[in-house]
Motif scaffolding. Sequence first.
Motif, PDB file in Angstrom:
ATOM      1  N   ASN A   3       0.861  -0.632   0.139  1.00  0.00           N
ATOM      2  CA  ASN A   3      -0.144   0.042  -0.126  1.00  0.00           C
ATOM      3  C   ASN A   3       0.502   1.317   0.578  1.00  0.00           C
ATOM      4  O   ASN A   3       0.557   2.325  -0.525  1.00  0.00           O
ATOM      5  CB  ASN A   3      -1.242   0.120   1.294  1.00  0.00           C
ATOM      6  CG  ASN A   3      -2.154  -0.346   1.425  1.00  0.00           C
ATOM      7  OD1 ASN A   3      -3.648  -0.542   1.260  1.00  0.00           O
ATOM      8  ND2 ASN A   3      -2.383  -2.415   1.310  1.00  0.00           N
ATOM      9  N   LYS A  63       0.326   3.772  -2.893  1.00  0.00           N
ATOM     10  CA  LYS A  63      -0.672   4.122  -2.663  1.00  0.00           C
ATOM     11  C   LYS A  63      -0.014   6.475  -3.379  1.00  0.00           C
ATOM     12  O   LYS A  63      -0.934   7.013  -3.274  1.00  0.00           O
ATOM     13  CB  LYS A  63      -1.750   4.994  -1.530  1.00  0.00           C
ATOM     14  CG  LYS A  63      -2.365   3.690  -1.576  1.00  0.00           C
ATOM     15  CD  LYS A  63      -3.104   3.307   0.339  1.00  0.00           C
ATOM     16  CE  LYS A  63      -3.856   2.799   0.257  1.00  0.00           C
ATOM     17  NZ  LYS A  63      -4.530   2.395   1.844  1.00  0.00           N
ATOM     18  N   GLN A  68      -1.076   8.396  -8.143  1.00  0.00           N
ATOM     19  CA  GLN A  68      -2.355   9.192  -8.475  1.00  0.00           C
ATOM     20  C   GLN A  68      -3.613   8.546  -9.024  1.00  0.00           C
ATOM     21  O   GLN A  68      -4.592   8.190  -9.859  1.00  0.00           O
ATOM     22  CB  GLN A  68      -2.479  10.678  -8.297  1.00  0.00           C
ATOM     23  CG  GLN A  68      -2.098  11.146  -7.542  1.00  0.00           C
ATOM     24  CD  GLN A  68      -2.700  12.660  -7.789  1.00  0.00           C
ATOM     25  OE1 GLN A  68      -2.668  13.055  -8.639  1.00  0.00           O
ATOM     26  NE2 GLN A  68      -1.613  13.671  -6.895  1.00  0.00           N
ATOM     27  N   THR A  89      -5.517   2.264  -7.835  1.00  0.00           N
ATOM     28  CA  THR A  89      -6.190   2.548  -6.967  1.00  0.00           C
ATOM     29  C   THR A  89      -6.110   0.988  -5.891  1.00  0.00           C
ATOM     30  O   THR A  89      -5.786   0.431  -7.367  1.00  0.00           O
ATOM     31  CB  THR A  89      -7.951   2.351  -7.637  1.00  0.00           C
ATOM     32  OG1 THR A  89      -8.526   3.416  -7.873  1.00  0.00           O
ATOM     33  CG2 THR A  89      -8.853   2.358  -5.983  1.00  0.00           C
TER      34      THR A  89
END
Length: 284
Positions: free
Chosen positions: A50, A54, A57, A60
């Motif tokens: 993650n 993350k 941008q 997801t």
Amino acid sequence: MTASTDNVVLIIVLFNPDLDFLENNIQKLKDFSVICVNNTIDKKNNSDINKNIKKYQHTTIINNNKNLGLSKALNIGINKSLELNAKKVILFDQDTLLDVKKIKDHLNMFDSIDDPLMVALGASYVRSKKDKPYFMSYGLFRKRMYQQGSKKIIQIHSAITSGLLIYAPIFRYTGLFDENLFIDYVDIEWSLRIRRMGFHLYGNFNTKFIHTIGDEVFSVLGKKVPIHSKVRFKQLMKDFKYIATTQKKYFWFVFHEFIQLFLRSALLVFIKIIHFLKLKKSDA
């Protein structure tokens, strides 16, 4: 003419990925919307994944916090893509080496096919740049379909998941991937299903991705045979049992796959015997 990347979503399923390899792929894909569906269980690995993803941008991440299997994870990504009004989705494995130019060429080829019943385009795969790509044909005889002359596309029976470009709205007619299959035959079952429904699937020889299949490869009578780990092979047999006992409409595929699995099992036994004899000889 360059294909638009608008309304195109790339879906990558993760399970304990190599973080450097994953990030190298992700940072190349800034022209696309990317959905990573994460099946990783380990909390530390999840935290690292993650953290790495993350910061981009265009990406997801959906965390399942358990291994739901490939088909379920793909369906989660596809449903999210449909929520985003995606017109096309491209599926990738975490160990496929991605190339933006190849992806855009793949989209261009998809748009160039003049066939109203065409709903998906598979990319060809190789283990190295020296390998000759092919697609599989399942009928009375199982055979490899190689490129003939300069022909770049061919109508095929099935394509592997990684590099599979699909017209997203078609899932509302064909249904999603069969979640009774955990990891193996997910792509083949869907491919055979859409063909039985009258839709067409094509293979693209012009777009080749380097992809890992199996844990080791052995050459048998001039053909490369992927050998999976013991755990993976056990799951493969479980998925095959489901296909063989519930999907009788795919008789010829099941028949040929049974022979392949029998030969692969025999090869595994042979390899173990050779390995044992070598160890015994070295200890003598």
